[in-house]
Write an enzyme that holds these catalytic residues in place. Structure first.
Site, PDB file in Angstrom:
ATOM      1  N   GLY A 752       0.821  -1.202   0.000  1.00  0.00           N
ATOM      2  CA  GLY A 752       0.000   0.000   0.000  1.00  0.00           C
ATOM      3  C   GLY A 752       0.851   1.246   0.000  1.00  0.00           C
ATOM      4  NE  ARG A 789       2.365   7.241   8.129  1.00  0.00           N
ATOM      5  CZ  ARG A 789       3.692   7.198   8.175  1.00  0.00           C
ATOM      6  NH1 ARG A 789       4.403   8.303   7.952  1.00  0.00           N
ATOM      7  NH2 ARG A 789       4.308   6.063   8.438  1.00  0.00           N
ATOM      8  CB  CYS A 820      -6.961  22.681  21.368  1.00  0.00           C
ATOM      9  SG  CYS A 820      -6.842  23.183  23.094  1.00  0.00           S
TER      10      CYS A 820
END
Length: 869
Positions: A752, A789, A820
């Site tokens: 992938g 990620r 935040c």
């Protein structure tokens, strides 16, 4: 240059330059030495040069002085050494007889010496000393003949062997330490020789004036001892590598140069396997507070490694991972040792009796295990047998060998344990015999079987960087990688996005955050995989990036599609109307019955990874050909959250449950057509897929119905520009071997991220630049909501200022988003040009798991997507 010996010169500080065997073995290298000496002189230093023997000579002298040789053999060996040095003298333009004639005579006299018959220790010392005497004499004569008055000095007149308690006769002659307190009048006697001197490493003298040897690697120690005795400005060790690295660079090309270490860290790295410095050489410099530099003779202007006092603000972090092979473990146990006064004294007295020093120690109430390091011991089978016999008087003994010690070195090791979970999991898949953590909090050592150590090192190094336990962004400590140094000044291939910079800037003008995908790069990756002839079918894992144009591009390249949800299946068929259903794999995890029904309605390949669907929905699978996903009991990958195998992962049927699954399949009338294993992502070692194949093939043989094996995906994508890409040739070779072993199975794979990561970039706009407490933060308009990620996996992505791509790096900063959350940091400690509000930043290798994982958290908008043909 002429020699000077003025009062001013006598008051100048000393600098010690040490050169190893490879650095004194050619005329060109001696020219380099001369240039370095002249440069240090011009900088106002007095210079002492310490040299090793010419490369290979010490080994030859060791062979000549070995016990048991006959006189004819020794004479032949001496003749070869004479020829070697005469030839080298002629290469240097010197008359051999004038320069080294007396040393040649000494060599032959030692061969015929009566002490040779019994290989007396003092005779061996005299023989071994000749190598450095030859090289220093030749170097002095050559450089003096070329205008540098480099005066020869005998190290034995100034370095004195130190008598230690419990020292064996062998150690007192052939592996000595030197006294670091100067004798009365030392400095005056030494300075009287001149201000530009050359002397020998490796040798010294005892109080009776007899030659003694510092042991292998002793030239480093000689230089350090001279530096301590002279109170030198620094000791420079010149060798054939540019310094110490975060791992053995010949095993780990991405290992980073360590530009700054403190004495204790360097001592640990040297003691645990690094070959650049001998461990003994650091202590004299530490005691005298003399800095130690490591420099590369072939790169004289490169800064290398500086070893000095500990920095007060040094942050915890792993500096290096090292390995030491040839370790022997001695495990001693018995119920009688608990609370037995004097047990350890009895045990260690037996080690002393056999001249064996202990390195690591691990203990429990009923066991003590120690390691013997062969570099400091005369470990032979006979010695171990005698030791075991003696120890058996007080305990049960087991000798475990051969082993290797893998050591993590760095300050504050205990405070890093929360970042070492992936590293610990890697060791959890191997047989670990001993774990040792030093009380000074500088190292953590694992002793494993020697056969697995070398293969583990690259994976462990990568895991340390991903977990930020090895903070390579700290440019004050970590320099370029070995690979970058070997590449030299050759420019890196320009990435696709640099060539299309103007197009990307125009795209950013239409709004950011924005992901941009380059379809030619996707095609290039796909065609690389298509060239692997052993692969029968290739599927793209669309969870990485389901953009319709990427799907259409890969379909045209002959790829099928791997889906993990009913929604992905619908998306594939909507994007590619008329697609053959056999080009679609459904590999869900804990999916609802309705999702299986939808997949079966499309007549795609369906994968099960537990027996639950067969037992509870048997009517769905009656008469069907099914795939079965297996879990061989371990996972792989750059982070624990991408490891999809092992007891801690939810995926796959354990091998122990295979027969139960097969029985249930037979009961409902289903056939197990193929076996599948996908164990994780970000794997750079092609041998991983050989292991997967072996486990699947073994399971397939027990079933008898298998036609195909799916080896999963997970092909790694390097995080840094210039790093070695995944080795497709190695994978092709591995799969070809597998196919040859079991040609009856069709081989499938489902990559992938590998296909699309490099094809994508994320464009962001700078919103603010703020310095808070000495940390410069560059704010951008997309954070963890846009690219998850880094927060989820500690993933590293390179960041570039696209607006100022041609400007040099001027700042070190963190790149942060507007979310935040404390974890909203896209990159830490990155070098960028001076950056301002409105600049466009580019985040590299974001074509996978970028936009598809984005969210509207904090009610912020989703990123845009664009495609370049």
């Amino acid at each position: 240059m002429t020699h000077t010996d003025s009062p001013g010169a006598r008051s100048a500080p000393w600098v010690v330059l040490k050169f190893g065997g490879s650095s004194v073995s050619s005329r060109t290298r001696w020219d380099t030495i001369g240039g370095l000496v002249a440069k240090r002189k011009s900088e106002g230093f007095r210079v002492l040069v310490v040299v090793s023997a010419v490369s290979g000579v010490t080994n030859a002298l060791v062979a000549l002085s070995a016990p048991g040789g006959d006189i004819a053999q020794r004479r032949e060996q001496a003749a070869a050494l004479e020829t070697r040095h005469r030839t080298f003298a002629q290469e240097l333009g010197l008359d051999p007889e004038t320069v080294i004639g007396d040393l040649i005579a000494q060599l032959h006299a030692l061969v015929d010496d009566p002490r040779a018959a019994v290989s007396a220790l003092d005779w061996q010392a005299d023989v071994l000393a000749l190598g450095e005497l030859f090289s220093s004499r030749l170097g002095s004569a050559y450089l003096s003949a070329n205008g540098l008055d480099l005066r020869w000095s005998d190290a034995r007149a100034f370095l004195r062997a130190q008598v230690l308690p419990n020292q064996s006769d062998w150690a007192a002659r052939l592996s000595v330490n030197c006294r670091l307190q100067p004798e009365p009048g030392f400095h005056e006697r030494f300075a009287a020789q001149g201000d530009t001197l050359i002397t020998q490493g490796f040798i010294c003298a005892d109080d009776d004036g007899r030659t003694a040897i510092l042991g292998r690697g002793g030239s480093d120690t000689s230089a350090a001892c001279f530096g301590a005795l002279l109170g030198a400005q620094r000791v420079e060790t010149w060798t054939d590598v540019p310094g110490m690295f975060s791992a053995n660079p010949r095993q780990v090309p991405q290992a980073r140069l360590l530009t700054r270490l403190d004495y204790e860290e360097a001592q640990e790295i040297a003691s645990t396997g690094a070959k650049v410095l001998h461990p003994r050489c650091i202590s004299p410099c530490r005691e005298a507070r003399v800095p130690l530099w490591i420099r590369d003779t072939s790169r004289p202007d490169f800064e290398g490694t500086v070893i000095g006092p500990r920095l007060a603000d040094a942050a915890p972090g792993v500096k290096a991972i090292s390995t030491k092979r040839g370790i022997v473990l001695v495990s001693m146990d018995g119920i009688g040792m608990w609370q037995q006064v004097g047990f350890l004294a009895d045990v260690f007295e037996r080690f002393k009796r056999h001249g064996l020093s202990v390195d690591l120690i691990g203990s429990s109430e009923a066991n003590v295990t120690v390691s013997l390091d062969p570099s400091d011991n005369l470990v032979t089978t006979d010695v171990l047998e005698r030791l075991a016999a003696d120890l058996s008087e007080v305990c049960r003994v087991k000798v475990i060998a051969p082993c290797a010690a893998i050591t993590l070195v760095g300050r504050g090791m205990r405070s890093l344990l929360h970042k070492l979970s992936d590293v610990l999991a890697e060791f959890g898949r191997e047989r670990v015999h001993l774990i040792s953590q030093s009380s000074n909090d500088l190292n953590l050592t694992f002793v494993v079987d020697e056969a697995v150590a070398e293969g583990m090192l690259p994976r462990l190094h990568e895991l340390l960087i991903h977990a930020q336990a090895m903070p390579v962004e700290e440019t004050a400590v970590f320099g370029p990688s070995w690979q970058e140094l070997e590449r030299g000044a050759a420019p890196l291939p320009s990435p696709w996005w640099a060539q299309r910079r103007q197009v990307l800037m125009q795209q950013a003008g239409q709004g950011t955050p924005c992901y941009v995908y380059d379809l030619p790069t996707v095609r290039e990756k796909a065609r690389g995989l298509r060239r692997i002839g052993a692969l029968d079918r290739r599927f793209y894992a669309i969870k990485a990036n389901p953009h319709p144009q990427i799907l259409r591009t890969l379909e045209a390249e002959g790829f099928g599609f791997e889906c993990v949800s009913a929604g992905e299946i619908e998306h594939v068929f909507n994007s590619l109307p008329g697609l053959d259903p056999t080009r679609v794999l459904f590999t869900p995890s804990f999916a609802a019955r309705s999702e299986y029904e939808a997949a079966l309605a499309h007549d795609v390949w369906v994968t099960l990874d537990s027996v639950y669907p067969l037992r509870h929905w048997p009517e769905l699978f009656a008469g069907r050909d099914l795939w079965l996903r297996l879990d061989p009991g371990y996972g792989r990958g750059h982070h624990e959250k991408v490891r999809t195998g092992g007891s801690g992962a939810k995926f796959g049927l354990p091998l122990a449950a295979l027969e139960d699954f097969a029985q249930e399949a037979r009961r409902v009338g289903a056939r197990i057509f193929g076996l599948h294993a996908h164990l994780g992502s970000g794997i750079l070692d092609a041998s991983h897929w050989r292991d997967v194949f072996g486990r699947l093939a073994a399971a397939a043989e027990s079933l008898g119905t298998i036609s195909a094996l799916n080896l999963g995906g997970g092909l790694g994508v390097p995080a840094e520009r210039g790093a070695d890409p995944f080795d497709l040739d190695a994978l092709a070779h591995t799969l070809a071997e597998a196919k040859a072993l079991c040609p009856q199975y069709s081989l499938w794979m489902e990559p992938g991220r590998y296909l699309v990561a490099d094809a994508g970039v994320l464009l962001l706009r700078v919103t603010q630049v703020i310095d808070k407490g000495g940390v410069l933060r560059v704010g951008v308009d997309g954070g963890m909501n846009t690219l998850l990620r880094p927060a989820l996996y500690n993933a590293r992505h390179e960041v570039f200022n696209l607006s100022r791509l041609d400007e040099g790096d001027a700042i070190s900063c963190d790149v942060v988003g507007p979310i935040c959350e404390t974890g909203d940091v896209l990159a830490r400690r990155r070098r960028l040009p001076e950056t301002f509000e409105g600049d466009v930043l580019l985040v590299d290798t974001t074509g996978a798991y970028g936009a598809v994982m984005a969210s509207a958290y904090n009610l912020r908008g989703l990123p845009a997507e664009a495609v370049l043909e």
